[in-house]
Scaffold this active site. Sequence first.
Site, PDB file in Angstrom:
ATOM      1  N   GLY A   1      11.633  23.151  68.707  1.00  0.00           N
ATOM      2  CA  GLY A   1      11.638  21.707  68.502  1.00  0.00           C
ATOM      3  C   GLY A   1      11.727  20.925  69.777  1.00  0.00           C
ATOM      4  O   GLY A   1      11.535  19.722  69.781  1.00  0.00           O
TER       5      GLY A   1
ATOM      6  N   GLU B   1       2.813  25.393  74.337  1.00  0.00           N
ATOM      7  CA  GLU B   1       2.133  25.972  75.514  1.00  0.00           C
ATOM      8  C   GLU B   1       0.658  26.249  75.202  1.00  0.00           C
ATOM      9  O   GLU B   1      -0.235  25.948  75.993  1.00  0.00           O
ATOM     10  CB  GLU B   1       2.804  27.288  75.916  1.00  0.00           C
ATOM     11  CG  GLU B   1       4.110  27.150  76.635  1.00  0.00           C
ATOM     12  CD  GLU B   1       4.644  28.516  77.045  1.00  0.00           C
ATOM     13  OE1 GLU B   1       3.997  29.531  76.701  1.00  0.00           O
ATOM     14  OE2 GLU B   1       5.687  28.564  77.699  1.00  0.00           O
TER      15      GLU B   1
END
Length: 823
Positions: free
Chosen positions: A3, A37
């Site tokens: 989160g 990512e």
Amino acid sequence: MQGQHISTELIQAIEGSQVLIAIFSKNYANSSWCLQELAKMLDCSTKVATPILLPIFYDVSPSEVRKQREVYGKALVEHEERFKHDSEMVQQWREALVQVANLSGWDIQNKQESVEIEKIVKRARSILSSNSLSVDGLVGMQSRVEELENLIDFNSNREEVRVVGICGMGGIGKSTLAKVIYGRSLHQYSARCFVDDISKVFREDGLLSLQKQFIHQITNGEISEIFNHYEANRLIRTTLRHQKSLIFLDNADEVGQLQKLGLTRDCLCPGSRVIVISRDRHVLKSFEPDEIYDAQLLNEDESHELFCRKAFKENTIMSCDDISKEYRDLTDLVLEYAQGLPLAIEILGSFLRHRDISEWRSALARLRNNPKKEIVDIFQMSFDALDSLEKEIFLDIACFFNHGYKYNVPKLLDYRGFHPNIGLSVLIDKSLITFEYEDGVRMHDLLQEFGRSIVRQSAPNEPWKWSRIWSAKDLQRIMFEDMVMDDVKAIRLRREYISGKTRNTTSTGEILSRMRRLEFLIIEDGSFSGSLNSMSNELRYFEWEFYPFTYFPSSCKLSKLFELILPFSYIKQLWEGTMCLDNLKILDLSYSENLVKIPNLSGAPNLEELILKGCTKLKHIHPSTGDLTKLVKLDLIGCTSLLSFPITVFGITSLRSVSMNGCSSLFSGEKSENGSENAVQQDNHLFCLWKPSLSCLSCLYELDLSYCNLYSIPDAIVTLHHLEFLRLRGNNIVRVPDFINKLPRLRVLNLDHCKRLMYISEFPLPLLTEERLKYDFRRLSMFNCPKVVERISGMAVSWMRKCIKEVEFRGGLTIRVRVEVTR
């Protein structure tokens, strides 16, 4: 950490990477950090400056990731529940997983990890080495990259194979440009390769070696053992047919190399791109490219920036403002020499770095005759690939014809027996010359110096053994060698190559007499003494402005001579008797003010142009001129002393242009102030003698009888049905007769300075007819004809109205009409 947003440092690391590797495991999708990512890596890999994203599927299948099943599906459902407030973010993660799973990568489940890791490392190293070039470090590259990428059309949605060629002279930066684009684009393709210098591989190692290198790259090193051409061709076809490919082939120099390699359009998967780099446009065309990109030289600002980067310290301002004036002046000379060629600018800049002013001056002084070896080696490859006649054409252009007129150079090369139409085309294709209507033949100055160095190196310090001489200084060195010279075949001494010091030095005519195989001679300036007693029997072209001798040597046999051009000469008479000049096409003695007569020209049966304008002492045209059945142009402008003219000239059916402007003595007679009958009769008497012959001039389109002291327009002109240009300026004409209107093709009628002109009964240019529809220009000029102004203006308007109606009737042809009437 679920989160939370990934750190700024990690974002910067992703953005600065050239290779991005995503390793998918069973628990990968459980981490929101990993998914962030992945989305960031995908975003970076799709931008212009592209890192390459490689997926590795460790203990999960690509299908599970792509379709988001089992643990991946369960993890994403949990993320949607957790991030209800930002459902768009989770949707981005889903899309990122789909897109990355569709990329070409490695599924290493149930495989030997060490082997697969070695393949991944090889792939990463390959990418890093190919990405070593970037636009940022290269001057002037960004705009060129964008232009070429647009031609290659990487982002097209059409599934088509596209082939693009890159063409340009050696050293212009074709390979550098290609490597930059390859590094920016290869991540989009599952099969890719960049083969350096395929011509060198062909020559030194053979076709099989080239095929091995090609297959090794497109299979990412998985296949290396290949034993025959059949197997290589099969592997190339099967590998490329099912994978989108990016293929760069550098320095192709022979037609058919690509086909021998086994690379054809029909073996490529839709969406593939092939880029072929060559100096030879003809080689590129053999592969039928969709586009050919012509690599461009650097402009002035780019050249300055590149040179300053190489020649001065890094903190030197690129505009060279901080460089001393002396260095700036020398920099300008270097760049003038390099003319925007990147290779030359880099080599010279690096060579001059850290050197003082005296060393710069010394280096520049020797560059003209001794180009840097690195530059010569690049040009030598192109020269060596030429056939023997193409080499001769290249050397002639380098020594004589750079910046020469487009219409003239092929003709002169043809006289030399070089078959220039195909030869010039080959030189253009190989990027050694350009050939444009406005600029004529253009060769880069460095190529010019390279060509001249080839001639010099055939016999250093012995110019009498050279095939070509272009410098008065070298001719002076020959003067003191008392020997017969069989090697010199062509000489051109241009004004720009004759310095003030050389200009005042006298050469002897005997030098030329000793050159027994001389084929081509142009002397535009220079001082000569002595005499010219003989010339080479091989002579094809002879042009000498201000020819200093009073006679032309008649003891030689000039049956191979095509043109004899002697403007502003000191000649009194060319030769006695008849000389055999079977091939002579043009004889130009214009402005030879000492010339008193023309010799017998019966030995020149193929003469097409006889140019004698400005020969003010010339009194007689030899009767043999009337027997020149191939004569096209006769120019007697300004021959004010001319008394006799063979009537038979006007029986030559090939004549197209006759200019007798200023030949007033031919039409001399008793003249009265009011244009009396006897003067008019004198005009018509001469033309009445010519009238039977004039009717034979079916090709004559231009006749200039200006300033011939005419008192009327001879009615014999009415027989010239193909006449388009009639110039009668400065005569004593009083009336324009009606028959002028009956000349069906007349386009231009010039009556300037006919101050006695009073009567024009009908507008003197005929209306359009079917035969005249192809012409769109009419000109009637009556400048300084004060007595006719009031009469002509109304007639012109009426005539133009009739023309407009005729044009409308015949389908809207556009015409231009110019009427000049000035007091």
